[in-house]
Design a protein around this motif. Structure first.
Motif, mmCIF file in Angstrom:
data_model
loop_
_atom_site.group_PDB
_atom_site.id
_atom_site.type_symbol
_atom_site.label_atom_id
_atom_site.label_comp_id
_atom_site.label_asym_id
_atom_site.label_seq_id
_atom_site.Cartn_x
_atom_site.Cartn_y
_atom_site.Cartn_z
ATOM 1 N N GLU A 79 0.891 -1.208 -0.096
ATOM 2 C CA GLU A 79 0.111 0.004 0.085
ATOM 3 C C GLU A 79 0.823 1.344 0.058
ATOM 4 N N LEU A 80 1.958 1.269 0.699
ATOM 5 C CA LEU A 80 2.986 2.300 0.799
ATOM 6 C C LEU A 80 3.341 2.451 -0.768
ATOM 7 N N TYR A 81 3.818 1.693 -1.263
ATOM 8 C CA TYR A 81 4.229 1.611 -2.524
ATOM 9 C C TYR A 81 3.534 2.283 -3.694
ATOM 10 N N GLU A 82 1.994 1.702 -3.446
ATOM 11 C CA GLU A 82 0.924 2.253 -4.538
ATOM 12 C C GLU A 82 1.035 3.777 -4.094
ATOM 13 N N GLN A 83 1.012 4.180 -2.956
ATOM 14 C CA GLN A 83 1.053 5.869 -2.575
ATOM 15 C C GLN A 83 2.064 6.462 -3.234
#
Length: 280
Positions: A129-133
């Motif tokens: 989720e961090l990477y997507e953000q």
């Protein structure tokens, strides 16, 4: 040419994270071979465009094929092979302080020494989720604003955390001095026996305090040459606390796999332009 920018993390994370960085470079259709020499910093890179092609380490037998969006890069105590890049690269990286990764994620640094792991194999889905953000923003400042809460979440999960413990203080002193320091003195200043100090340091940081001193000094010598290419190795050896030039060469062969001159001739490091830097 590699362009690099650095920003500091939120103040509460400063004891654990040195900085966030953002790098961009093109290989112009060629394969860029980057040696993975001994290193005193753990990091967590996230790739936005092309990804590393491979990491081939003949010493450990590790062959890590590219394709993952990110990784956890452990400390290096030796020459660990070569990474191959080909294409257009842009990546964000979390650079941890000594023992910072261990304290935030409760994974002993020693488990990662001389290895690279895919990020998704180490941390749970929350890192995806961090990477997507991160992919949804453009600037390093925005990436830092997204990453701070991610790391603070893990910080809050710790029931007790010593922000100024003896191991971190000793490691930071070694970084500051960038030369060999008496292990007996470091142990005494942390109120530990030498044996207990060495055991805890190795577990948290990822290598023994004596070896950490050697690797920090080696990287300081290499950086000194990169900043001042015309500076003689004899002078660098003296400035960095080596007995003589042969002592420096011995360390290079141990930590880079080659003599200083051959290392820079066979695998010249790309020029790096820093747009912003964070003071250690």
């Amino acid at each position: 040419m590699i362009t690099t920018s650095e920003v500091a993390p939120a103040p509460v994370l400063a004891p654990f994270v040195r900085c966030y960085t953002y790098r961009e470079f093109e290989t112009d259709g060629a394969s860029l071979i980057k040696p993975w020499h001994a290193s005193h910093e753990m990091s967590m890179p996230f790739f936005f465009k092309d990804k590393p092609v491979s990491l081939d380490n003949p010493r450990t037998g590790q062959f890590l094929k590219g394709g993952s969006y990110g990784g956890v890069v452990g400390l290096g105590t030796q020459a660990n092979g070569k990474m191959t890049f080909k294409g257009s690269y842009a990546f964000f990286e979390i650079i941890f302080r000594p023992a910072g990764f261990t304290k935030l994620f409760r994974h002993p640094g020693s488990e990662f020494t001389n290895y690279v792991f895919n990020t998704e194999d180490v941390l749970e889905k929350r890192v995806e989720e961090l990477y997507e953000q991160l992919c949804s923003v453009q600037t390093l400042k925005e990436m830092a604003a997204i990453t701070d809460p991610f790391l603070i979440h893990y910080l809050k999960l710790q029931r007790h955390i010593d922000y100024k413990d003896g191991i971190a203080a000793a490691a930071n002193l070694i970084l500051k001095e960038a030369r060999m320091l008496p292990i007996d003195r470091l142990a005494s200043e942390t109120n530990m026996s030498k044996r207990n100090f060495e055991r805890k340091f190795t577990e948290q940081v990822g290598m023994s305090p004596k070896l950490f001193c050697c690797v920090v000094r080696f990287n300081h010598a290499l950086l000194s040459k990169l900043i001042n290419p015309k500076k003689e190795w004899t002078t660098i050896a003296q400035d960095c606390g080596y007995f003589d030039q042969m002592h420096l060469i011995k360390d290079f062969r141990k930590f880079a796999g080659e003599s200083p001159s051959h290392f820079l001739k066979e695998t010249p490091l790309s020029n790096e332009l820093y747009l912003n830097r964070v003071e250690n």
